[in-house]
Write a protein that holds these residues in place. Structure first.
Motif, mmCIF file in Angstrom:
data_model
loop_
_atom_site.group_PDB
_atom_site.id
_atom_site.type_symbol
_atom_site.label_atom_id
_atom_site.label_comp_id
_atom_site.label_asym_id
_atom_site.label_seq_id
_atom_site.Cartn_x
_atom_site.Cartn_y
_atom_site.Cartn_z
ATOM 1 N N HIS A 294 61.560 -69.889 63.763
ATOM 2 C CA HIS A 294 61.313 -68.574 64.346
ATOM 3 C C HIS A 294 61.078 -68.743 65.649
ATOM 4 O O HIS A 294 60.493 -67.764 66.236
ATOM 5 C CB HIS A 294 59.522 -69.063 63.978
ATOM 6 N N ALA A 295 61.786 -69.533 66.404
ATOM 7 C CA ALA A 295 62.222 -69.352 67.896
ATOM 8 C C ALA A 295 63.323 -68.450 67.860
ATOM 9 O O ALA A 295 63.513 -67.742 69.016
ATOM 10 C CB ALA A 295 62.822 -70.561 68.307
ATOM 11 N N ARG A 296 63.848 -67.774 66.915
ATOM 12 C CA ARG A 296 64.845 -66.739 66.987
ATOM 13 C C ARG A 296 64.102 -65.367 67.357
ATOM 14 O O ARG A 296 63.025 -65.037 66.809
ATOM 15 C CB ARG A 296 65.660 -66.783 65.840
ATOM 16 N N ALA A 297 64.653 -64.500 68.088
ATOM 17 C CA ALA A 297 64.231 -63.193 68.485
ATOM 18 C C ALA A 297 64.005 -62.407 67.453
ATOM 19 O O ALA A 297 63.095 -61.478 67.049
ATOM 20 C CB ALA A 297 64.918 -62.608 69.529
ATOM 21 N N SER A 298 64.702 -62.384 66.328
ATOM 22 C CA SER A 298 64.757 -61.691 65.080
ATOM 23 C C SER A 298 63.910 -62.250 64.080
ATOM 24 O O SER A 298 63.843 -61.625 62.872
ATOM 25 C CB SER A 298 66.160 -61.756 64.276
ATOM 26 N N ALA A 299 63.114 -63.363 64.251
ATOM 27 C CA ALA A 299 62.187 -63.819 63.190
ATOM 28 C C ALA A 299 60.931 -62.980 63.262
ATOM 29 O O ALA A 299 60.440 -62.254 64.123
ATOM 30 C CB ALA A 299 61.740 -65.328 63.709
ATOM 31 N N HIS A 302 58.000 -63.911 65.518
ATOM 32 C CA HIS A 302 58.578 -64.647 66.930
ATOM 33 C C HIS A 302 57.300 -64.594 67.905
ATOM 34 O O HIS A 302 57.368 -65.347 68.652
ATOM 35 C CB HIS A 302 59.930 -63.973 67.138
ATOM 36 N N GLY A 303 56.799 -63.425 67.845
ATOM 37 C CA GLY A 303 55.705 -63.041 68.780
ATOM 38 C C GLY A 303 54.818 -64.143 68.754
ATOM 39 O O GLY A 303 54.185 -64.658 69.914
ATOM 40 N N TYR A 304 54.187 -64.450 67.572
ATOM 41 C CA TYR A 304 53.057 -65.776 67.653
ATOM 42 C C TYR A 304 54.045 -67.206 68.144
ATOM 43 O O TYR A 304 53.210 -67.844 68.869
ATOM 44 C CB TYR A 304 52.742 -65.846 66.074
ATOM 45 N N TYR A 305 55.020 -67.291 67.725
ATOM 46 C CA TYR A 305 55.803 -68.620 68.392
ATOM 47 C C TYR A 305 56.070 -68.423 69.732
ATOM 48 O O TYR A 305 55.512 -69.525 70.337
ATOM 49 C CB TYR A 305 56.953 -68.466 67.616
ATOM 50 N N ALA A 306 56.137 -67.366 70.292
ATOM 51 C CA ALA A 306 56.607 -67.322 71.809
ATOM 52 C C ALA A 306 54.780 -67.585 72.428
ATOM 53 O O ALA A 306 54.932 -68.199 73.470
ATOM 54 C CB ALA A 306 56.984 -65.909 72.137
ATOM 55 N N GLN A 307 53.882 -66.977 71.721
ATOM 56 C CA GLN A 307 52.759 -67.109 72.655
ATOM 57 C C GLN A 307 52.470 -68.820 72.440
ATOM 58 O O GLN A 307 51.964 -69.197 73.606
ATOM 59 C CB GLN A 307 51.415 -66.396 71.933
ATOM 60 N N VAL A 308 52.513 -69.342 71.437
ATOM 61 C CA VAL A 308 52.035 -70.890 71.336
ATOM 62 C C VAL A 308 52.983 -71.637 72.260
ATOM 63 O O VAL A 308 52.516 -72.388 72.684
ATOM 64 C CB VAL A 308 52.323 -71.244 69.886
ATOM 65 N N LYS A 309 54.216 -71.281 72.198
ATOM 66 C CA LYS A 309 55.136 -71.946 73.202
ATOM 67 C C LYS A 309 54.787 -71.790 74.689
ATOM 68 O O LYS A 309 54.810 -72.858 75.455
ATOM 69 C CB LYS A 309 56.553 -71.510 72.951
ATOM 70 N N ASP A 310 54.707 -70.643 75.154
ATOM 71 C CA ASP A 310 54.181 -70.605 76.352
ATOM 72 C C ASP A 310 52.745 -71.308 76.856
ATOM 73 O O ASP A 310 52.681 -71.601 77.857
ATOM 74 C CB ASP A 310 53.744 -68.779 76.863
ATOM 75 N N ARG A 311 51.815 -71.253 75.754
ATOM 76 C CA ARG A 311 50.373 -71.849 76.020
ATOM 77 C C ARG A 311 50.511 -73.138 75.986
ATOM 78 O O ARG A 311 49.934 -73.988 76.522
ATOM 79 C CB ARG A 311 49.579 -71.218 75.010
#
Length: 344
Positions: A294-299, A302-311
């Motif tokens: 889910h790190a892929r932009a096409s997942a 991906h939006g939720y993954y990116a939020q948790v990764k930034d936090r």
């Protein structure tokens, strides 16, 4: 239930304790050595009995015991080891094989045995293949790390990530190893030979896993409906989570896989906020790898993954996605019921 008993399995012997509820007679003893042939001969005494059941702890060796019990017409009950030990309560006397058998027999007779699911044969074979593949991957990673350690120890130029996955990368490693000491050259050459053998075996085992996933209903449905879940991950999810009524909620499936977060407890020394890491490590590894996709932009998530990764970080984000995959897979397999275990 005319005959009810318990079996305590060890490598050298199997201790038995069973009660004939009609006569009230209790039989105790040992089956030695502990193998199929001697167990099959011992079970011949129940050939004329219609209702016989034995409890066995889910430790190493339970598979062949359960198979022989079923072949002899004896009902096998698989006990969960930790929960079975908890029902014993506070230990007042020394724990022995005889007391373990008696404890299993009494729990089974009273209907208090904490039972585990006994999978069919093809599911057990799938689990064994997955465990073999996981062990081969872990061994492959260990030998790659040994090569990097040898190069660093001798001051050789470091190899890039994934260098050993390509032919030019292996050629570059052989050229760099020429400047090492004789022992260092032997270490690198040995590691490359072992890696070649491991890769060949991994390719063969993966081919068998793909074949098994292609013919298992639950694996095909999961691979088609869940993003990031390939045939191997779908097979692992089906082999460990499928079966009608196995989990009353998806939270139990997450706890079963060892991906739930521990909490503060006065009877434990471990710090809270860590993964329990209980249950099958193969399943935990497979869903974590699926969560990383889910790190892929096409997942789709991906939006939720990116939020948790930034936090937090990328590992925490992958774990969150892995828990989601487990919950979704649990619901899908629950809808399929026992049909998920059917083979095409």
């Amino acid at each position: 239930m005319p005959i009810v008993g318990g079996l305590d399995i060890h490598r050298k012997q199997i201790t038995f304790d069973y009660l004939d509820t009609v006569t009230g007679q209790v039989q105790r003893g040992q089956i030695s050595p502990a193998d199929r042939a001697h167990l099959r001969a011992w079970l011949a005494r129940f050939a004329d009995c219609e209702d016989v059941m034995f409890a066995v702890e889910g430790c190493t060796g339970w598979r062949y015991v359960a198979e022989e019990l079923a072949a002899a017409g004896v009902t096998a009950h698989l006990a969960e080891p930790a929960d079975t030990a908890a029902t014993r309560g506070r230990k007042r006397h020394a724990k022995t094989d005889k007391t373990d058998c008696r404890h299993l027999r009494m729990l089974l007779a009273e209907g208090r045995l904490p039972e585990c699911w006994i999978p069919p044969g093809h599911i057990l074979e799938g689990r064994a293949l997955l465990e073999t593949y996981h062990d081969l991957r872990a061994e492959h990673t260990a030998w790659v790390q040994r090569i990097h350690a040898v190069l660093f120890h001798h001051g050789a130029p470091a190899l890039g990530a994934g260098t050993l996955r390509t032919g030019p990368g292996v050629a570059a490693l052989r050229a760099a190893a020429a400047d090492l000491s004789p022992a260092g050259q032997l270490q690198v050459a040995t590691a490359l030979e072992v890696l070649e053998a491991l890769e060949a075996r991994m390719h063969a085992v993966r081919h068998q896993l793909l074949q098994a996933a292609r013919h298992l209903t639950g694996a095909k449905v999961l691979a088609a409906r869940l993003y990031g879940v390939g045939p191997v991950t779908a097979l692992a999810l089906t082999c460990w989570l499928a079966g009608a009524g196995r989990f009353s909620s998806s939270r139990q499936a997450v706890r079963f896989a060892g991906l739930d977060v521990t909490v503060s407890s006065s009877d434990r020394k471990g710090l809270p906020g860590r993964l329990s890491r209980q249950g099958p490590p193969v399943l935990r590894w497979a869903v974590y790898e699926a969560g990383k996709t889910h790190a892929r932009a096409s997942a789709p998530d991906h939006g939720y993954y990116a939020q948790v990764k930034d936090r937090k970080n990328s590992k925490r984000a992958a774990l969150s996605e892995a828990r989601k995959i487990l919950r979704q897979a649990c619901h899908i397999l629950a809808e399929l019921g026992d049909d998920a275990l059917a083979t095409a």
